[in-house]
Write a protein that holds these residues in place. Structure first.
Motif, PDB file in Angstrom:
ATOM      1  N   SER A 197       9.963   8.187  -7.081  1.00 17.46           N
ATOM      2  CA  SER A 197      10.540   7.355  -8.136  1.00 17.46           C
ATOM      3  C   SER A 197       9.546   7.246  -9.272  1.00 17.46           C
ATOM      4  O   SER A 197       8.329   7.167  -9.036  1.00 17.46           O
ATOM      5  N   SER A 198      10.061   7.224 -10.492  1.00 14.67           N
ATOM      6  CA  SER A 198       9.166   7.041 -11.647  1.00 14.67           C
ATOM      7  C   SER A 198       8.500   5.667 -11.604  1.00 14.67           C
ATOM      8  O   SER A 198       7.518   5.430 -12.297  1.00 14.67           O
ATOM      9  N   MET A 199       9.018   4.767 -10.742  1.00 13.40           N
ATOM     10  CA  MET A 199       8.349   3.468 -10.578  1.00 13.40           C
ATOM     11  C   MET A 199       6.963   3.641  -9.963  1.00 13.40           C
ATOM     12  O   MET A 199       6.116   2.753 -10.066  1.00 13.40           O
ATOM     13  N   GLY A 200       6.725   4.779  -9.332  1.00 15.35           N
ATOM     14  CA  GLY A 200       5.400   5.073  -8.778  1.00 15.35           C
ATOM     15  C   GLY A 200       4.455   5.677  -9.799  1.00 15.35           C
ATOM     16  O   GLY A 200       3.292   5.949  -9.487  1.00 15.35           O
ATOM     17  N   SER A 201       4.956   5.908 -11.024  1.00 15.84           N
ATOM     18  CA  SER A 201       4.134   6.524 -12.067  1.00 15.84           C
ATOM     19  C   SER A 201       3.215   5.498 -12.723  1.00 15.84           C
ATOM     20  O   SER A 201       3.681   4.512 -13.293  1.00 15.84           O
ATOM     21  N   LEU A 202       1.912   5.766 -12.661  1.00 18.33           N
ATOM     22  CA  LEU A 202       0.944   4.872 -13.313  1.00 18.33           C
ATOM     23  C   LEU A 202       0.999   5.043 -14.831  1.00 18.33           C
ATOM     24  O   LEU A 202       0.599   4.155 -15.575  1.00 18.33           O
ATOM     25  N   ALA A 203       1.509   6.196 -15.272  1.00 13.89           N
ATOM     26  CA  ALA A 203       1.624   6.456 -16.711  1.00 13.89           C
ATOM     27  C   ALA A 203       2.814   5.715 -17.314  1.00 13.89           C
ATOM     28  O   ALA A 203       2.710   5.136 -18.400  1.00 13.89           O
ATOM     29  N   LEU A 204       3.938   5.722 -16.602  1.00 17.14           N
ATOM     30  CA  LEU A 204       5.173   5.152 -17.163  1.00 17.14           C
ATOM     31  C   LEU A 204       5.374   3.668 -16.836  1.00 17.14           C
ATOM     32  O   LEU A 204       5.801   2.896 -17.677  1.00 17.14           O
ATOM     33  N   GLN A 205       5.119   3.305 -15.582  1.00 23.98           N
ATOM     34  CA  GLN A 205       5.276   1.917 -15.113  1.00 23.98           C
ATOM     35  C   GLN A 205       6.616   1.290 -15.488  1.00 23.98           C
ATOM     36  O   GLN A 205       6.658   0.197 -16.065  1.00 23.98           O
ATOM     37  N   PRO A 206       7.740   1.941 -15.182  1.00 23.48           N
ATOM     38  CA  PRO A 206       9.042   1.358 -15.513  1.00 23.48           C
ATOM     39  C   PRO A 206       9.478   0.325 -14.483  1.00 23.48           C
ATOM     40  O   PRO A 206       8.899   0.224 -13.403  1.00 23.48           O
ATOM     41  N   GLY A 207      10.518  -0.431 -14.824  1.00 21.21           N
ATOM     42  CA  GLY A 207      11.145  -1.335 -13.855  1.00 21.21           C
ATOM     43  C   GLY A 207      10.353  -2.607 -13.631  1.00 21.21           C
ATOM     44  O   GLY A 207       9.311  -2.849 -14.237  1.00 21.21           O
ATOM     45  N   PRO A 208      10.873  -3.443 -12.730  1.00 17.44           N
ATOM     46  CA  PRO A 208      10.215  -4.722 -12.442  1.00 17.44           C
ATOM     47  C   PRO A 208       8.923  -4.545 -11.653  1.00 17.44           C
ATOM     48  O   PRO A 208       8.642  -3.450 -11.155  1.00 17.44           O
ATOM     49  N   VAL A 209       8.151  -5.626 -11.545  1.00 18.77           N
ATOM     50  CA  VAL A 209       6.938  -5.614 -10.717  1.00 18.77           C
ATOM     51  C   VAL A 209       7.368  -5.656  -9.253  1.00 18.77           C
ATOM     52  O   VAL A 209       7.917  -6.657  -8.792  1.00 18.77           O
ATOM     53  N   LEU A 210       7.157  -4.555  -8.556  1.00 17.20           N
ATOM     54  CA  LEU A 210       7.466  -4.471  -7.118  1.00 17.20           C
ATOM     55  C   LEU A 210       6.238  -3.909  -6.411  1.00 17.20           C
ATOM     56  O   LEU A 210       6.048  -2.698  -6.340  1.00 17.20           O
ATOM     57  N   SER A 211       5.398  -4.805  -5.908  1.00 19.70           N
ATOM     58  CA  SER A 211       4.065  -4.404  -5.452  1.00 19.70           C
ATOM     59  C   SER A 211       4.018  -3.778  -4.066  1.00 19.70           C
ATOM     60  O   SER A 211       2.945  -3.453  -3.580  1.00 19.70           O
TER      61      SER A 211
END
Length: 238
Positions: free
Chosen positions: A145-159
């Motif tokens: 998922s692009s949510m795992g991208s440190l460059a993009l950081q899309p979506g909510p905070v899901l730690s």
């Protein structure tokens, strides 16, 4: 000798996984539908077969070493081969009560998410490698998922969820490096924001659109990329 290529899709009883199974089946693959729930698994196989796909069910709990080993044995017995592995099974983990807020993070939740999203991929991949090594053009696709991208950081905070996909991308590159001198190609794919029960069906893309990248990476030519992270647009920065 069975000349039809076989693909295993984990978490294939619904959503993107089902659409990936459908997409590969339409290309002529025999599809092993990997899923924990026996009833849902049987229903998915029935639906796929009704749509003209050669499909069979494989009991698979990605959090269990024994289950992964048994699934490999079942595939060997049924088709005698495995050409494609799509590691699609994944969980978001609960998000209520600050469970994935880093300042109040539930570490047991993180462990559970990692056990499916990362350790599950390693478990299943390593159980299937002996079969994949015998294939002519084996492909491993890890659904990230692009949510795992440190460059993009899309979506909510899901730690729990987001870092699990960062970890998955990292382990994908390690597999690609280790298998660089073999014919096994390993890549990660991002389906985009897809309407499934995972997103409360509140997203712009269909499961079929989300599945397209997995089907593409599963059928890459022998000179295709290795160890990359891709979506429909191309390389995802991460």
């Amino acid at each position: 000798m069975n000349n039809t290529k076989t693909a295993l899709v984990t978490g294939a009883n619904k959503g993107i996984g089902f659409a990936i199974a459908q997409g590969l089946g339409a290309l002529g693959f025999t599809v092993a539908v990997g899923a924990r729930d026996a009833v849902r698994r049987a229903e998915a196989v029935e639906k796929l077969c009704a749509a003209g796909v050669d499909a069979f069910g494989v009991a698979l709990d990605v959090t269990s070493d024994e289950s992964a080993a048994a699934a490999a044995a079942a595939i060997e017995e049924t088709t005698g081969r495995l050409d494609v592995l799509v590691n699609n099974a994944g969980i978001s983990g609960r998000i209520d009560g600050g469970a994935q807020d880093p300042t109040t993070l539930d570490l047991d939740l993180v462990r559970n998410v990692l056990d499916t999203n990362v350790f599950g991929v390693v478990r299943v991949t390593n159980a299937m490698l002996p079969l994949l090594r015998r294939a002519e053009s084996p492909r491993i696709v890890n659904m990230s998922s692009s949510m795992g991208s440190l460059a993009l950081q899309p979506g909510p905070v899901l730690s729990a969820y987001a870092p699990s996909k960062t970890f998955l991308n990292g382990i994908t590159t390690q597999y690609a490096r280790r298998l660089a001198d073999t014919n096994i190609m390993v890549n990660a794919g991002c389906p985009g924001h897809v309407a499934t029960d995972f997103t409360g069906f509140n997203a712009p893309r269909t499961p079929e659109q989300g599945a397209a990248i997995a089907v593409r990476l599963a059928t890459l030519p022998d000179d295709g990329p290795r160890g990359g992270f891709f979506d429909d647009e191309g390389v995802v920065p991460w």
